[in-house]
Design an enzyme around this catalytic site. Sequence first.
Site, mmCIF file in Angstrom:
data_model
loop_
_atom_site.group_PDB
_atom_site.id
_atom_site.type_symbol
_atom_site.label_atom_id
_atom_site.label_comp_id
_atom_site.label_asym_id
_atom_site.label_seq_id
_atom_site.Cartn_x
_atom_site.Cartn_y
_atom_site.Cartn_z
ATOM 1 C CB CYS A 20 -0.958 -0.005 1.177
ATOM 2 S SG CYS A 20 -2.123 -1.371 1.069
ATOM 3 C CG HIS A 48 -3.292 3.183 2.082
ATOM 4 N ND1 HIS A 48 -3.701 2.803 0.820
ATOM 5 C CD2 HIS A 48 -3.347 2.051 2.851
ATOM 6 C CE1 HIS A 48 -3.984 1.508 0.830
ATOM 7 N NE2 HIS A 48 -3.779 1.030 2.045
ATOM 8 C CG ASN A 67 -6.562 -1.154 0.727
ATOM 9 O OD1 ASN A 67 -5.889 -0.638 -0.157
ATOM 10 N ND2 ASN A 67 -6.025 -1.662 1.824
HETATM 11 N N1 ACO Z 1 -18.240 -9.488 8.522
HETATM 12 C C1 ACO Z 1 -18.706 -9.737 9.756
HETATM 13 N N2 ACO Z 1 -17.917 -10.060 10.795
HETATM 14 C C2 ACO Z 1 -16.583 -10.118 10.562
HETATM 15 C C3 ACO Z 1 -16.042 -9.889 9.291
HETATM 16 C C4 ACO Z 1 -16.923 -9.552 8.247
HETATM 17 N N3 ACO Z 1 -16.504 -9.285 6.987
HETATM 18 N N4 ACO Z 1 -14.695 -10.015 9.365
HETATM 19 C C5 ACO Z 1 -14.416 -10.329 10.633
HETATM 20 N N5 ACO Z 1 -15.547 -10.408 11.359
HETATM 21 C C6 ACO Z 1 -15.703 -10.712 12.776
HETATM 22 C C7 ACO Z 1 -14.513 -11.442 13.338
HETATM 23 O O1 ACO Z 1 -14.620 -12.830 13.103
HETATM 24 C C8 ACO Z 1 -14.568 -11.078 14.794
HETATM 25 O O2 ACO Z 1 -15.509 -11.901 15.441
HETATM 26 P P1 ACO Z 1 -15.210 -12.456 16.918
HETATM 27 O O3 ACO Z 1 -15.087 -11.224 17.778
HETATM 28 O O4 ACO Z 1 -16.398 -13.289 17.163
HETATM 29 O O5 ACO Z 1 -13.912 -13.200 16.793
HETATM 30 C C9 ACO Z 1 -15.125 -9.660 14.792
HETATM 31 O O6 ACO Z 1 -15.765 -9.486 13.511
HETATM 32 C C10 ACO Z 1 -14.060 -8.590 14.971
HETATM 33 O O7 ACO Z 1 -12.975 -8.890 14.117
HETATM 34 P P2 ACO Z 1 -11.684 -7.997 14.087
HETATM 35 O O8 ACO Z 1 -10.706 -8.584 13.127
HETATM 36 O O9 ACO Z 1 -11.219 -7.689 15.470
HETATM 37 O O10 ACO Z 1 -12.300 -6.668 13.473
HETATM 38 P P3 ACO Z 1 -11.607 -5.272 13.374
HETATM 39 O O11 ACO Z 1 -12.440 -4.281 14.045
HETATM 40 O O12 ACO Z 1 -10.147 -5.316 13.676
HETATM 41 O O13 ACO Z 1 -11.747 -4.995 11.796
HETATM 42 C C11 ACO Z 1 -10.338 -5.022 9.838
HETATM 43 C C12 ACO Z 1 -11.114 -5.855 10.863
HETATM 44 C C13 ACO Z 1 -11.340 -4.157 9.096
HETATM 45 C C14 ACO Z 1 -9.644 -5.952 8.866
HETATM 46 C C15 ACO Z 1 -9.318 -4.122 10.558
HETATM 47 O O14 ACO Z 1 -8.589 -4.899 11.469
HETATM 48 C C16 ACO Z 1 -8.332 -3.446 9.634
HETATM 49 O O15 ACO Z 1 -8.690 -2.520 8.951
HETATM 50 N N6 ACO Z 1 -7.031 -3.798 9.671
HETATM 51 C C17 ACO Z 1 -5.957 -3.081 9.023
HETATM 52 C C18 ACO Z 1 -6.003 -3.161 7.511
HETATM 53 C C19 ACO Z 1 -4.766 -2.451 6.955
HETATM 54 O O16 ACO Z 1 -4.522 -1.298 7.220
HETATM 55 N N7 ACO Z 1 -3.959 -3.151 6.173
HETATM 56 C C20 ACO Z 1 -2.720 -2.565 5.680
HETATM 57 C C21 ACO Z 1 -2.859 -2.080 4.320
HETATM 58 S S1 ACO Z 1 -3.322 -3.329 3.185
HETATM 59 C C22 ACO Z 1 -1.929 -3.725 2.207
HETATM 60 O O17 ACO Z 1 -0.830 -3.337 2.441
HETATM 61 C C23 ACO Z 1 -2.125 -4.705 1.037
#
Ligand code: ACO
Length: 330
Positions: free
Chosen positions: A116, A256, A286
């Site tokens: 990214c 980003h 993204n």
């Molecule tokens: N729909 C419904 N529920 C979901 C989904 C979904 N699509 N995905 C995960 N959940 C559930 C999980 O299973 C979890 O359930 P549990 O509590 O029963 O275990 C709950 O939702 C919370 O999951 P988390 O992973 O803690 O959710 P979080 O609030 O962290 O959001 C996300 C997830 C959106 C992926 C976030 O962590 C994020 O944005 N991470 C960073 C992404 C990023 O910046 N990446 C770098 C750039 S990308 C690159 O370089 C290619």
Amino acid sequence: MDVKRAKITAVGHYLPEHRLTNHDLEKMVDTNDEWIRTRTGIEERRILKDKDKATAFMSAEAAKEALESKGVSPEEIDLIIVGTVTPDYLFPSTACLVQEKIGATNAFAFDLSAACSGFLYALSTGAMYIESGRAKKVLIIGADKMSSILDFTDRSTCILFGDGAGAVLLEESEDETGIIDYIHHSEGDTNCSLYQPAGGSLNPASKETVENMEHFVRQDGRSVFKKATMGMADVSLEIMEKNKLDPEDVAWLVPHQANLRIIDATARRMGLSNEKVMININKYGNTTAGTIPLCLYDWKEQLNYGENIILAAFGGGFTWGATYLKWGIK
Ligand code: ACO
């Protein structure tokens, strides 16, 4: 030696027509529109459906638009750099394919892999060729066909990404506008918090890697979220302090687009109000290396000559960074 400055003189983009909405994803995996919107800010993303088209196609379309808008012919281009993690092939580079597609017969071309942060790393690399006088016209492209490495049965990743490309033309600045400073950081992600397990030289493609779905993005979302929030906010503040910029001096933050909550945290840390922050994650998700040039494209009519702009990114690698520029298009 006479030190030159590079500036963005044109912007182009490409977005596939097909929209994949949160409601469409509800029919594919166990997710819902409300979860996706509140956790990420995404409402829909674009998907390149054509089987015979990929990152080089989108990059070339974005590049052509940038060149046409400035009336620059492809033969005038000295260098093409494509930031991408979804190249058409492992080799030859996507940049070489773009060179051929647009007819930039006098350019040399290479890809840059920084996930990214790919566009920001490519932008500073291209700027240095201009600054040193080694190149006069450089195309910087950020492009990814993320749908090619997404497992559409994995709700934790498939809802996040989309396809798209953005391109900018870099030329020598004749005044005080242009790219003033950049800070880049890296930290080897040996825990594999964000990666594609197979297809490289460590785990070449095999029956097992395909069966185990190892050719798709894997992410430990929670740990990447913490690192990304800290990394993008810290480096954005770092570049402001280094260049003695107060919040009122900054006209725009171009972040980003990985997660609206990461963007909000970065803007808060910089002391910027929401109206100074470019956000299009709702429309495109993204697009990895594509997000920042796609923002510049979407906002180009609202950018004023001489305005201070901070670009900031965080991505796999880990890689992160910020760029400070004065907008130079009148
Ligand atoms: N729909 C419904 N529920 C979901 C989904 C979904 N699509 N995905 C995960 N959940 C559930 C999980 O299973 C979890 O359930 P549990 O509590 O029963 O275990 C709950 O939702 C919370 O999951 P988390 O992973 O803690 O959710 P979080 O609030 O962290 O959001 C996300 C997830 C959106 C992926 C976030 O962590 C994020 O944005 N991470 C960073 C992404 C990023 O910046 N990446 C770098 C750039 S990308 C690159 O370089 C290619």
